[in-house]
Write an enzyme that holds these catalytic residues in place. Structure first.
Site, PDB file in Angstrom:
ATOM      1  N   GLU A  55      73.190  50.237  90.593  1.00 62.42           N
ATOM      2  CA  GLU A  55      72.881  51.348  89.684  1.00 62.42           C
ATOM      3  C   GLU A  55      73.721  52.562  90.110  1.00 62.42           C
ATOM      4  OE1 GLU A  55      68.856  52.999  89.871  1.00 62.42           O
ATOM      5  OE2 GLU A  55      69.024  53.702  87.803  1.00 62.42           O
ATOM      6  N   LYS A 128      68.894  51.945  80.192  1.00 58.20           N
ATOM      7  CA  LYS A 128      67.631  51.922  80.953  1.00 58.20           C
ATOM      8  C   LYS A 128      66.465  52.311  80.051  1.00 58.20           C
ATOM      9  CE  LYS A 128      66.008  53.584  85.489  1.00 58.20           C
ATOM     10  NZ  LYS A 128      66.479  54.334  86.675  1.00 58.20           N
ATOM     11  N   CYS A 169      66.778  49.231  87.573  1.00 57.19           N
ATOM     12  CA  CYS A 169      65.883  49.813  88.578  1.00 57.19           C
ATOM     13  C   CYS A 169      64.426  49.918  88.139  1.00 57.19           C
ATOM     14  CB  CYS A 169      66.440  51.161  89.035  1.00 57.19           C
ATOM     15  SG  CYS A 169      65.848  51.579  90.690  1.00 57.19           S
TER      16      CYS A 169
END
Ligand SMILES: O=C(O)CCC(=O)C(=O)O
Length: 295
Positions: A55, A128, A169
């Site tokens: 990331e 994301k 994440c």
């Protein structure tokens, strides 16, 4: 989005090497690109067919950097990072999960993962979905939603190395996303991530193993290496977990490239010996896939 065949079907390649490039991210974008490109080359020399980056690897993980480092992915001339990834995928003939990068699109910023195939073409991009907002007084305070806009799509991509689901994440904390991927026939979920020193030790490995066990598939994570001088200290520990929750390989927190073999026949084996799908009691609880309702 394509609807996957269900139950599980073996992809063309069932055994291959994956590389997790846990690179050290600096404030110098060109240096980050050079480093990533060298790590990709090294991974290929070791025989890897799938390479995963961390990331936010071209940019420090810091709210005041995201806009400065962001690139417009629809304008390739203005995106040195995507050009490098595309060239690397094509010249080495591999699939690259391009970690995540700050992306500009029509005045909005996204935390985005780009996936490239061996022909160098951009196959998919995942923005994301679950932005990381946290406030633990005296420990950590971070608010991605101050700068980023959340994505609104799950991402499944058919590649030469199987059907891949993508999360970034904090997306890993949401079992519903992984369950949706499982339902759509995904073989491996890749989560570029950058957990921190507060939640990393207790949770990073636990959530990876949980997503793998729940869904009886592979989970791969890739983090930047730890840099204790920045405002955000990354946990590190890039890992590959197998379909019975076993850790196949993991790293420490230093810069390194972790390489391991994936054997998809272990998915079938695991599902045969422990047929969770048949044991599910959907008469009591039902997982509702909204994408089936609104395809
Ligand atoms: O969920 C967590 O504890 C960490 C998530 C995170 O660091 C991120 O999404 O960047």
């Amino acid at each position: 989005m394509a609807v996957a065949p269900n139950p599980f079907q073996l992809p063309n390649i069932t055994k291959f090497k994956i590389a997790l490039c846990q690179l050290s991210v600096t404030s110098d974008k060109n240096q980050n690109l050079d480093r990533a490109s060298r790590m990709i080359r090294f991974s290929v020399k070791q025989g890897s067919k799938l390479v995963v980056l961390p990331e936010m690897w071209n940019c420090p993980y810091s709210s005041d950097c995201f806009a400065k480092y962001a690139e417009d992915f629809d304008n390739r001339d203005a995106s040195p990072t995507l050009s490098m990834l595309s060239e690397a995928a094509c010249c080495h003939g591999i699939t690259i999960i391009g970690g995540s990068l700050p992306e500009w699109d029509h005045g909005r910023l996204y935390n985005t993962c780009c996936i490239f195939g061996p022909d160098g073409k951009l196959k998919a991009r995942h923005r994301k979905i679950h932005l990381f907002d946290i406030d633990i007084p005296g420990e950590i305070s971070f608010k991605e939603s101050d700068t980023f806009t959340a994505g609104d799509q799950p991402t499944i991509v058919d590649t030469e190395v199987g059907r891949i689901g993508i999360g970034i994440c904090h997306d890993i904390r949401f079992p519903e996303l992984a369950a949706l991927y499982r339902k759509r026939g995904v073989d491996i979920i890749c989560y570029p991530g950058a957990f921190n020193m507060s939640t990393g030790e207790l949770l990073w490995e636990l959530v990876q193993r949980a997503r793998a066990i729940d869904n009886q598939l592979f989970v791969a994570t890739c983090s930047p290496s730890r840099n204790s001088t920045g405002s955000y200290t990354t946990w590190g520990h890039s890992t590959l977990v197998g379909p019975s929750g076993e850790i196949i390989v993991t790293s420490g927190h230093e810069e390194t490239t972790v390489i391991a073999e994936i054997d998809y026949s272990n998915i079938q084996l695991q599902r045969k010996s422990l047929p969770l799908d048949d044991q599910k009691r959907e008469d009591i609880y039902k997982f509702i896939d909204v994408h089936e309702l609104n395809p």
